[in-house]
Design a protein around this motif. Structure first.
Motif, PDB file in Angstrom:
ATOM      1  N   LYS A   6       0.836  -1.209   0.000  1.00 18.58           N
ATOM      2  CA  LYS A   6       0.000   0.000   0.000  1.00 18.58           C
ATOM      3  C   LYS A   6       0.864   1.250   0.000  1.00 18.58           C
ATOM      4  O   LYS A   6       0.590   2.214  -0.719  1.00 18.58           O
ATOM      5  CB  LYS A   6      -0.925   0.008   1.213  1.00 18.58           C
ATOM      6  CG  LYS A   6      -2.058  -0.980   1.123  1.00 18.58           C
ATOM      7  CD  LYS A   6      -2.934  -0.883   2.349  1.00 18.58           C
ATOM      8  CE  LYS A   6      -4.050  -1.906   2.306  1.00 18.58           C
ATOM      9  NZ  LYS A   6      -4.904  -1.824   3.490  1.00 18.58           N
ATOM     10  N   ILE A   7       1.901   1.250   0.806  1.00 19.47           N
ATOM     11  CA  ILE A   7       2.805   2.414   0.868  1.00 19.47           C
ATOM     12  C   ILE A   7       3.506   2.611  -0.470  1.00 19.47           C
ATOM     13  O   ILE A   7       3.648   3.741  -0.958  1.00 19.47           O
ATOM     14  CB  ILE A   7       3.822   2.242   2.017  1.00 19.47           C
ATOM     15  CG1 ILE A   7       3.103   2.320   3.376  1.00 19.47           C
ATOM     16  CG2 ILE A   7       4.917   3.294   1.947  1.00 19.47           C
ATOM     17  CD1 ILE A   7       3.967   1.973   4.559  1.00 19.47           C
ATOM     18  N   MET A   8       3.922   1.521  -1.108  1.00 21.22           N
ATOM     19  CA  MET A   8       4.591   1.609  -2.396  1.00 21.22           C
ATOM     20  C   MET A   8       3.645   2.189  -3.470  1.00 21.22           C
ATOM     21  O   MET A   8       4.053   3.022  -4.279  1.00 21.22           O
ATOM     22  CB  MET A   8       5.084   0.227  -2.825  1.00 21.22           C
ATOM     23  CG  MET A   8       5.989   0.268  -4.040  1.00 21.22           C
ATOM     24  SD  MET A   8       6.792  -1.280  -4.410  1.00 21.22           S
ATOM     25  CE  MET A   8       5.404  -2.293  -4.861  1.00 21.22           C
ATOM     26  N   PHE A   9       2.377   1.784  -3.481  1.00 23.63           N
ATOM     27  CA  PHE A   9       1.414   2.347  -4.426  1.00 23.63           C
ATOM     28  C   PHE A   9       1.197   3.835  -4.180  1.00 23.63           C
ATOM     29  O   PHE A   9       1.123   4.630  -5.122  1.00 23.63           O
ATOM     30  CB  PHE A   9       0.077   1.606  -4.354  1.00 23.63           C
ATOM     31  CG  PHE A   9       0.037   0.338  -5.153  1.00 23.63           C
ATOM     32  CD1 PHE A   9       0.395   0.333  -6.492  1.00 23.63           C
ATOM     33  CD2 PHE A   9      -0.355  -0.850  -4.573  1.00 23.63           C
ATOM     34  CE1 PHE A   9       0.352  -0.831  -7.238  1.00 23.63           C
ATOM     35  CE2 PHE A   9      -0.399  -2.020  -5.301  1.00 23.63           C
ATOM     36  CZ  PHE A   9      -0.039  -2.011  -6.635  1.00 23.63           C
ATOM     37  N   LEU A  15       4.431  10.293  -6.895  1.00 27.42           N
ATOM     38  CA  LEU A  15       5.504  10.701  -7.800  1.00 27.42           C
ATOM     39  C   LEU A  15       4.972  10.970  -9.208  1.00 27.42           C
ATOM     40  O   LEU A  15       5.401  11.916  -9.867  1.00 27.42           O
ATOM     41  CB  LEU A  15       6.600   9.642  -7.844  1.00 27.42           C
ATOM     42  CG  LEU A  15       7.469   9.531  -6.589  1.00 27.42           C
ATOM     43  CD1 LEU A  15       8.424   8.363  -6.715  1.00 27.42           C
ATOM     44  CD2 LEU A  15       8.227  10.821  -6.366  1.00 27.42           C
ATOM     45  N   LEU A  16       4.030  10.156  -9.669  1.00 26.56           N
ATOM     46  CA  LEU A  16       3.427  10.376 -10.979  1.00 26.56           C
ATOM     47  C   LEU A  16       2.669  11.707 -11.019  1.00 26.56           C
ATOM     48  O   LEU A  16       2.799  12.472 -11.968  1.00 26.56           O
ATOM     49  CB  LEU A  16       2.485   9.221 -11.333  1.00 26.56           C
ATOM     50  CG  LEU A  16       1.777   9.329 -12.685  1.00 26.56           C
ATOM     51  CD1 LEU A  16       2.789   9.292 -13.820  1.00 26.56           C
ATOM     52  CD2 LEU A  16       0.759   8.227 -12.834  1.00 26.56           C
ATOM     53  N   LEU A  20       3.579  15.023 -13.370  1.00 20.15           N
ATOM     54  CA  LEU A  20       2.618  15.688 -14.260  1.00 20.15           C
ATOM     55  C   LEU A  20       2.469  17.168 -13.925  1.00 20.15           C
ATOM     56  O   LEU A  20       2.364  18.008 -14.823  1.00 20.15           O
ATOM     57  CB  LEU A  20       1.267  14.984 -14.192  1.00 20.15           C
ATOM     58  CG  LEU A  20       1.205  13.606 -14.842  1.00 20.15           C
ATOM     59  CD1 LEU A  20      -0.138  12.954 -14.569  1.00 20.15           C
ATOM     60  CD2 LEU A  20       1.467  13.709 -16.323  1.00 20.15           C
ATOM     61  N   ILE A  21       2.472  17.503 -12.661  1.00 17.59           N
ATOM     62  CA  ILE A  21       2.374  18.912 -12.245  1.00 17.59           C
ATOM     63  C   ILE A  21       3.608  19.678 -12.694  1.00 17.59           C
ATOM     64  O   ILE A  21       3.502  20.796 -13.203  1.00 17.59           O
ATOM     65  CB  ILE A  21       2.162  19.005 -10.722  1.00 17.59           C
ATOM     66  CG1 ILE A  21       0.757  18.520 -10.362  1.00 17.59           C
ATOM     67  CG2 ILE A  21       2.376  20.431 -10.230  1.00 17.59           C
ATOM     68  CD1 ILE A  21       0.523  18.361  -8.880  1.00 17.59           C
ATOM     69  N   ILE A  22       4.774  19.092 -12.562  1.00 17.33           N
ATOM     70  CA  ILE A  22       6.011  19.768 -12.965  1.00 17.33           C
ATOM     71  C   ILE A  22       6.043  19.977 -14.473  1.00 17.33           C
ATOM     72  O   ILE A  22       6.383  21.064 -14.954  1.00 17.33           O
ATOM     73  CB  ILE A  22       7.241  18.963 -12.491  1.00 17.33           C
ATOM     74  CG1 ILE A  22       7.371  19.065 -10.963  1.00 17.33           C
ATOM     75  CG2 ILE A  22       8.518  19.452 -13.168  1.00 17.33           C
ATOM     76  CD1 ILE A  22       8.414  18.141 -10.372  1.00 17.33           C
ATOM     77  N   ILE A  23       5.668  18.975 -15.251  1.00 21.86           N
ATOM     78  CA  ILE A  23       5.685  19.100 -16.711  1.00 21.86           C
ATOM     79  C   ILE A  23       4.690  20.159 -17.177  1.00 21.86           C
ATOM     80  O   ILE A  23       5.014  21.013 -18.000  1.00 21.86           O
ATOM     81  CB  ILE A  23       5.391  17.736 -17.375  1.00 21.86           C
ATOM     82  CG1 ILE A  23       6.578  16.794 -17.163  1.00 21.86           C
ATOM     83  CG2 ILE A  23       5.086  17.902 -18.861  1.00 21.86           C
ATOM     84  CD1 ILE A  23       6.303  15.370 -17.588  1.00 21.86           C
ATOM     85  N   ASN A  24       3.466  20.139 -16.657  1.00 21.61           N
ATOM     86  CA  ASN A  24       2.476  21.146 -17.051  1.00 21.61           C
ATOM     87  C   ASN A  24       2.878  22.539 -16.572  1.00 21.61           C
ATOM     88  O   ASN A  24       2.649  23.532 -17.255  1.00 21.61           O
ATOM     89  CB  ASN A  24       1.088  20.776 -16.533  1.00 21.61           C
ATOM     90  CG  ASN A  24       0.426  19.728 -17.392  1.00 21.61           C
ATOM     91  OD1 ASN A  24       0.687  19.643 -18.581  1.00 21.61           O
ATOM     92  ND2 ASN A  24      -0.415  18.920 -16.790  1.00 21.61           N
ATOM     93  N   GLY A  25       3.481  22.630 -15.403  1.00 22.22           N
ATOM     94  CA  GLY A  25       3.946  23.919 -14.890  1.00 22.22           C
ATOM     95  C   GLY A  25       5.056  24.492 -15.750  1.00 22.22           C
ATOM     96  O   GLY A  25       5.066  25.680 -16.070  1.00 22.22           O
TER      97      GLY A  25
END
Length: 188
Positions: A6-9, A15-16, A20-25
């Protein structure tokens, strides 16, 4: 599920989402000053953009109607290899394009047709679905042959290019023929 799984998911999805936030930003910051459209319409159009192919439209979405759009104009950015169709402050569509013109402001002429032959600097180009621009011998077209070599796939990285043209895919060139005469085109 056990606790470690659960922690790994959770970490993986976090991280995903962060990526996505960094790329769109980054995309938003890079294009904020170059394009006069709203940021939300720009992001929607960028997310619909597909890899350039000569026989496919540039975006996954259907083409918007061009007739009756208020304050319709085009912005071509050479460095990005994109042609933006803008109505007012909304980006309607992004066209993958190879811009072979220097920065200038032009207008769309009444002249348009199915097939054209250009020759500049020993480069011969046959194009389809052409659209004439206000500067002499300048066109928006879909390239078919360059120096008797068939154009296919991603034409943006082709070895030869014909000066005084904006090369777009065949479906995009056909759709752009619906642009009203007098529509402004700004090349940056």
């Amino acid at each position: 599920m056990n606790k470690e799984l659960k922690i790994m998911f959770k970490i993986g999805f976090s991280l995903l989402a962060l990526l996505l936030i960094i790329i769109n930003g980054h995309s938003w910051i890079a294009h904020k000053r170059t394009l006069p459209g709203t940021d939300s319409s720009f992001q929607v159009a960028v997310n619909r953009l597909r890899h350039p192919q000569l026989n496919h439209p540039s975006e996954l979405a259907r083409y918007p109607r061009l007739k009756g759009q208020p304050a319709l104009y085009l912005v071509a950015i050479r460095k990005e290899r994109r042609l933006y169709v803008i109505s007012g402050h909304q980006v309607l569509y992004i066209v993958n394009a190879r811009i072979n013109l220097s920065p200038v402001t032009l207008h769309i002429n009444h002249s348009r047709g199915n097939q054209i032959f250009n020759q500049n600097n020993n480069v011969q180009q046959v194009g389809t679905n052409w659209l004439s621009l206000s500067q002499a011998d300048t066109f928006i077209e879909a390239p078919v042959e360059v120096n008797n070599h068939r154009v296919h796939g991603n034409w943006l990285h082709a070895r030869y290019h014909c000066a005084n043209t904006i090369d777009v895919s065949k479906p995009d060139a056909y759709w752009l023929q619906d642009l009203p005469a007098g529509t402004r085109l700004v090349i940056k």
